[in-house]
Design a protein around this motif. Sequence first.
Motif, PDB file in Angstrom:
ATOM      1  N   GLU A 194       0.833  -1.209   0.000  1.00 50.28           N
ATOM      2  CA  GLU A 194       0.000   0.000   0.000  1.00 50.28           C
ATOM      3  C   GLU A 194       0.867   1.258   0.000  1.00 50.28           C
ATOM      4  N   VAL A 195       1.903   1.270   0.821  1.00 48.31           N
ATOM      5  CA  VAL A 195       2.697   2.502   0.919  1.00 48.31           C
ATOM      6  C   VAL A 195       3.643   2.677  -0.273  1.00 48.31           C
ATOM      7  N   GLU A 248       2.176   4.476  -3.207  1.00 47.54           N
ATOM      8  CA  GLU A 248       2.161   5.942  -3.085  1.00 47.54           C
ATOM      9  C   GLU A 248       3.558   6.524  -3.354  1.00 47.54           C
ATOM     10  N   ASN A 267       0.042   4.954   6.850  1.00 49.16           N
ATOM     11  CA  ASN A 267       0.628   6.262   6.525  1.00 49.16           C
ATOM     12  C   ASN A 267       1.683   6.089   5.422  1.00 49.16           C
ATOM     13  N   PRO A 268       1.486   6.686   4.244  1.00 55.62           N
ATOM     14  CA  PRO A 268       2.463   6.506   3.167  1.00 55.62           C
ATOM     15  C   PRO A 268       3.616   7.507   3.237  1.00 55.62           C
ATOM     16  N   THR A 320      -2.944  11.060   8.388  1.00 57.03           N
ATOM     17  CA  THR A 320      -3.472   9.695   8.449  1.00 57.03           C
ATOM     18  C   THR A 320      -3.738   9.435   9.936  1.00 57.03           C
ATOM     19  N   SER A 340      -7.166   8.380   4.034  1.00 53.53           N
ATOM     20  CA  SER A 340      -6.704   7.015   3.769  1.00 53.53           C
ATOM     21  C   SER A 340      -5.309   7.094   3.143  1.00 53.53           C
ATOM     22  N   THR A 341      -4.696   5.944   2.965  1.00 52.94           N
ATOM     23  CA  THR A 341      -3.354   5.868   2.365  1.00 52.94           C
ATOM     24  C   THR A 341      -3.328   6.550   0.992  1.00 52.94           C
TER      25      THR A 341
END
Length: 370
Positions: free
Chosen positions: A16-17, A20, A290-291, A329, A344-345
């Motif tokens: 997920e991170v 980004e 948190n990205p 976040t 959101s992320t």
Amino acid sequence: MKRKIVLLPGDGIGKEVTTEGKKILLAIAEHFNHEFVFEEALIGHEAIAATGNSLPDETLSKLRVCDAILFGAVGHPKYDNDPSLKVRPEQGLLKMRKELGLYANLRPIKLFDELLGASSIKPEILKGSDILFFRELTGDVYFGEKGRKENGATAFDLMIYHRFEVERIAHKAFKAAQTRKKKVTSVDKANVLESSRLWRETVQQVGKHYPDVELEHLFVDTAAMKLIHNPRSFDVVLTGNLFGDILTDEASQVAGSMGMLASASIGDTIGLYEPIHGSAHDITGKGIANPLASILSVALMLDISFGLKQEAETVLHAVEQTLKNGFRTADIADSTISKSKILSTHQMGDQVLDQLNQIVITQLISNVNQ
Ligand code: IPM
Ligand code: MN
């Protein structure tokens, strides 16, 4: 500039991170006319599930020919409570560090003023803290001989350092201090450990080459205390692999949250960039990670591996502006932040992207007007 970047999203929130982080790299490439070519590879639990190996040869050969690596995280709860499992996700990360000669792990601990309220430490103690950790990454108890004796009833991990391992990272730490507040705090346990006495003796010798840098030695227990008692007293912290692992997690509170800490692992050639927060399976798939640590890792990559200072500054500035605009976040939101600003992320990545676009456009307009 053309550069080849390998993405290693890995496990848990790593994917997920990293998505980004890549988004920000693409925007930088577009705005500043660079060509970043991406390749993805497997590591960690994901790699074990697919190939039986936590760092498959295919991954390693991609890494050897790239310019920089953006790494997410490795780890899976399945392994944490089952010490009998022989193949483990973390082995992939350790092997990668060793194979690529990434002996210096830089962990900048810088508090954005906007996050003063997010830490569990009092704001008046934190304000103005700016620490750069140099954690040795390919030696120590992590890589010393380990095993079991007496039918498994006794276990050992050898804590070992060679002089050259201390020398090469000490030079890097002193050089960095010369560009900052000119202070190195070397952390060890020389009152008990022989490997720490070699560490201290070597750091003292290297320090003689940098007479403009103040050298202080602290025992690790005192350093742990001082880090939250008076974080502003530190500039560059130089320490071994195990102590550095522990102290940098502690120091994440000085930066507000683990979700904010980026790191660079370097040696003499290629660089690896990663958030230090780990796989965080408790929040995986929820889209709330948190990205910013991954995005800040991208800034480190641009600066350290590619020498692109202006591009790195632009990313930092975009993150800062996003925080100034009140976006958070969940991990960095204190009670003063309204629900509508908790992102959101993906949304956080998009906010940083928006800010980045705006910064670049404002810059262009001001260039035209000059
Ligand atoms: C880190 C991590 C790793 C380490 C683990 C995942 C092996 O905690 O990068 O700090 O201990 O080095
Ligand atoms: Mn760690």
